[in-house]
Scaffold this active site. Structure first.
Site, PDB file in Angstrom:
ATOM      1  N   LEU A  49      11.854   0.331  -1.983  1.00 47.52           N
ATOM      2  CA  LEU A  49      10.652   0.239  -1.158  1.00 47.52           C
ATOM      3  C   LEU A  49       9.485  -0.118  -2.062  1.00 47.52           C
ATOM      4  CD1 LEU A  49      10.956   3.402   1.147  1.00 47.52           C
ATOM      5  CD2 LEU A  49      11.636   1.061   1.669  1.00 47.52           C
ATOM      6  N   ASP A  50       8.566  -0.923  -1.549  1.00 44.14           N
ATOM      7  CA  ASP A  50       7.358  -1.235  -2.311  1.00 44.14           C
ATOM      8  C   ASP A  50       6.576   0.047  -2.584  1.00 44.14           C
ATOM      9  OD1 ASP A  50       8.130  -3.863  -1.972  1.00 44.14           O
ATOM     10  OD2 ASP A  50       6.822  -4.172  -0.232  1.00 44.14           O
ATOM     11  N   ARG A  51       5.737   0.004  -3.601  1.00 42.41           N
ATOM     12  CA  ARG A  51       4.962   1.184  -3.974  1.00 42.41           C
ATOM     13  C   ARG A  51       4.200   1.769  -2.788  1.00 42.41           C
ATOM     14  NH1 ARG A  51       1.673   3.044  -8.603  1.00 42.41           N
ATOM     15  NH2 ARG A  51       2.227   1.211  -9.834  1.00 42.41           N
ATOM     16  N   THR A  56       4.727   1.276   0.441  1.00 43.61           N
ATOM     17  CA  THR A  56       5.516   1.452   1.659  1.00 43.61           C
ATOM     18  C   THR A  56       6.146   2.829   1.630  1.00 43.61           C
ATOM     19  OG1 THR A  56       6.002  -0.914   1.833  1.00 43.61           O
ATOM     20  CG2 THR A  56       7.458   0.586   3.014  1.00 43.61           C
ATOM     21  N   ARG A 109       6.848  -8.261   4.770  1.00 41.85           N
ATOM     22  CA  ARG A 109       5.466  -8.684   4.578  1.00 41.85           C
ATOM     23  C   ARG A 109       5.353 -10.202   4.500  1.00 41.85           C
ATOM     24  NH1 ARG A 109       4.058  -5.251  -0.621  1.00 41.85           N
ATOM     25  NH2 ARG A 109       1.961  -6.124  -0.299  1.00 41.85           N
TER      26      ARG A 109
END
Length: 363
Positions: free
Chosen positions: A193-195, A197, A291
């Site tokens: 997961l992105d930072r 998210t 995104r």
């Protein structure tokens, strides 16, 4: 009995049936399959090995991972490497065992090329892959067993250490959790997961478990909730647009015909003039996939400044990150075959922004 049309036919020395090297009739008695050397391997594989695996619950040392296998009845000569390969140990991990690990057969050190016998106990000890400093960071754990750990990651937390950030990551938190509970496991995230998210991420407790998901091609579903800018035009949409790196950035991605394949399914749950709430199911796991796809459709996630979101809209909602949350996770368990699924509630900042919309922020 119909005979395959091959010139080189001969009779099986066990059942006297006509056979050839590329085709053989399935025997009436399944036990006869043990003695048919030219049957397809998918029929033979379940018969060749009967292996159970036990992960030793020894105190966490931070330096090793121990696995133990018991070899069942064999009907063909099999090496230690063959046993490990059958259970799902990847070629990369077998090389680590060969070069840096310790492999014991019935308590005596052995090589991977050595042959095994029915009833043998194979014990493998691996050194740590890297040095992750344990940190006492609170974790919310909705699911855990001897093989897998699911964590509800908060926004702002990196999944991995980087060259510039060696502390304050989910890896540090999970290693601390293992050490505090005296668990001899390692950190192998199944996806990232992105930072900024939040939501569910699945972590394998061993490299061999992570490899099993790919080897068995297990069914694995991840669902996200996202708040998008503008009114999403369709109730349902499927996007299959490749994604590649943006040459102007080392972080940002973009849609690219020469990039890696990427698939996302979108389901609109609610829509207004300035926003839409959608559920997304991923078919691939490319960096920034949701995104990028949403930005390419001119509906970026609210708060996602990197991909063209309106900063005034997120400011009115009090958001300091993109409105994106990994809400559901489901998978076929790699050892039991059972279906496992769980969900994650919205964190406070996302829940507050939804309440703000209900109170008329967009009027």
């Amino acid at each position: 009995m119909r005979i395959p049309a091959f010139s080189s036919k001969r009779r099986c020395k066990f059942c006297k049936r006509l056979i050839c090297r590329t085709y053989h009739f399935r025997p009436a008695n399944p036990a006869e399959a043990l003695y048919h050397p030219f049957l397809p391997m998918d029929l033979l594989k379940p018969i060749l090995y009967n292996i159970s695996c036990n992960t030793e619950k020894q105190p966490f040392s931070g330096e090793r991972t121990m696995l133990e296998f018991t070899v069942g009845q064999l009907h063909t000569p099999t090496s230690v490497a063959g046993v490990l390969r059958h259970y799902g140990i990847s070629a990369t991990l077998r090389r680590r065992i060969k070069n840096n690990g310790i492999c014991l057969r019935n308590g005596i050190r052995t090589e991977l090329r050595a042959l095994v016998e029915s009833g043998d106990t194979i014990t493998v000890t691996l050194p740590a892959t890297d040095a992750v400093k344990p940190e006492n960071i609170p974790l919310h754990i909705p699911y855990e067993d001897d093989y897998l750990l699911a964590v509800n990651k908060p926004a702002g937390l990196l999944m991995h250490q980087t060259a510039g950030e060696r502390t304050g990551t989910l890896a540090n938190a999970v290693i601390y959790y293992y050490k505090a509970n005296k668990l001899p496991f390692s950190y192998h995230p199944m996806h990232r997961l992105d930072r900024n998210t939040s939501g569910l991420c699945l972590i394998a407790k061993g490299a061999h478990i992570q490899h099993l998901f790919d080897k068995k091609r297990l069914f694995y579903v991840r669902s996200y909730m996202a708040l998008l800018e503008g009114s999403f035009p369709a109730r349902q949409a499927s996007v299959r647009t490749p994604i590649g790196r943006d040459p102007a950035s080392i972080i940002k991605r973009r849609t690219d015909a020469d990039g890696k394949s990427a698939g996302s399914d979108f389901f609109r749950l609610a829509a207004a003039r300035e926003y839409s709430l959608v559920q997304i199911t991923l078919h691939t796991g490319r960096t920034h996939q949701i995104r990028v796809h949403m930005s390419a459709m001119s509906h970026p996630c609210v708060g996602d400044d990197m991909y063209g979101a309106d900063p005034t809209l997120s400011a009115r909602l009090g958001l300091t990150r993109q409105w994106l949350h990994a809400v559901r996770l489901g998978f076929e368990h790699p050892t039991s075959g059972e279906w496992v699924a769980f969900a994650s509630p919205y964190p406070e900042d996302l829940r507050s922004s939804l309440e703000a919309m209900r109170e008329g922020v967009f009027r």
